[in-house]
Motif scaffolding. Sequence first.
Motif, PDB file in Angstrom:
ATOM      1  N   VAL A 191      41.175  34.770  37.410  1.00  0.00           N
ATOM      2  CA  VAL A 191      41.246  35.982  36.590  1.00  0.00           C
ATOM      3  C   VAL A 191      40.768  37.130  37.465  1.00  0.00           C
ATOM      4  N   GLY A 192      41.619  38.160  37.601  1.00  0.00           N
ATOM      5  CA  GLY A 192      41.276  39.288  38.464  1.00  0.00           C
ATOM      6  C   GLY A 192      40.166  40.140  37.885  1.00  0.00           C
ATOM      7  N   ASP A 193      39.647  41.018  38.715  1.00  0.00           N
ATOM      8  CA  ASP A 193      38.602  41.938  38.275  1.00  0.00           C
ATOM      9  C   ASP A 193      39.070  42.804  37.112  1.00  0.00           C
ATOM     10  N   ASN A 194      40.384  42.982  37.042  1.00  0.00           N
ATOM     11  CA  ASN A 194      40.958  43.783  35.956  1.00  0.00           C
ATOM     12  C   ASN A 194      41.184  42.978  34.684  1.00  0.00           C
ATOM     13  N   GLY A 195      40.801  41.681  34.714  1.00  0.00           N
ATOM     14  CA  GLY A 195      40.957  40.821  33.544  1.00  0.00           C
ATOM     15  C   GLY A 195      42.311  40.156  33.447  1.00  0.00           C
ATOM     16  N   TYR A 196      43.200  40.419  34.413  1.00  0.00           N
ATOM     17  CA  TYR A 196      44.535  39.818  34.389  1.00  0.00           C
ATOM     18  C   TYR A 196      44.459  38.346  34.808  1.00  0.00           C
TER      19      TYR A 196
END
Length: 278
Positions: free
Chosen positions: A35-40
Amino acid sequence: MKKYLSISEMAQYAGISRRTLIYYDQIDLFKPVKVGDNGYRYYGIDQYFELDVILLLKNIGMPLEEIQVFLKNRNVDYALQEFYRQRSKVDQQIEQLKDIRTSLDSFIERYETLKDFDLESITYSYRETESFVISDIIESGDTMDSVQIYGRFYSSVDSKDLFSGYPIGFLVDGAAFYKENFHTAPYRALVKIPDDRLHLYQLQKIVTRPAGYYVSGFMKDEIHHINTFNNRFQSYLKEHKLVLDGDIWELLWQDEATSELPEDQVFEVLIPVKKVSV
């Protein structure tokens, strides 16, 4: 070469919604590799295969909680065991659907008959034996007691029989036929039971309508119709030199499923008869 797939790309591949993938993640069934830092959410290419297994198992009707267990125990023996078990569940569902189809056929045949019923017609015909499970005696004037008896009775009948599509029946003492309104006489409720299911019920709760000749006709549950019906039936018996030879059997062909008005109820009344001795 692309290393990760977005949630939209994975959803497009699988033919499912993003919301489904989010739910699978939430219940720890199928999680993204990161899960990316952007929540994706991002999925690995090789996760296609894991998702394929989930969709396969879901397609054969396996619940998600069972799929979770399956994924943790994958081998040939376990897969065979679970597929046999799932096939057995499907076979049961098929039998249940067959029963529903049979009930629907019965209801359709019953309501097709109602479209053309004739309140003036009286029939003299031979009827085969039929068996019913029977309630305790119900007094027409005691509403509260009637409700309690009906409640006990219907709760004792298997839903497969109660909702088979065959009309609910009633049994009235034959002597009541000579009263002004035999619908005010004490009676018992009846539900038809096929011969192969009679063993499910207590013997003392089973009553059989004897094979023989019956005079029958349709009647509306309204006082004017009942009086007219009685007069016509008694005249018919006299004219054809027939006499009552048992109790009164009634079948409720039109019930609350086809009308909310009690006065719209349509009964078929069957009266066992014999020829007058000369």
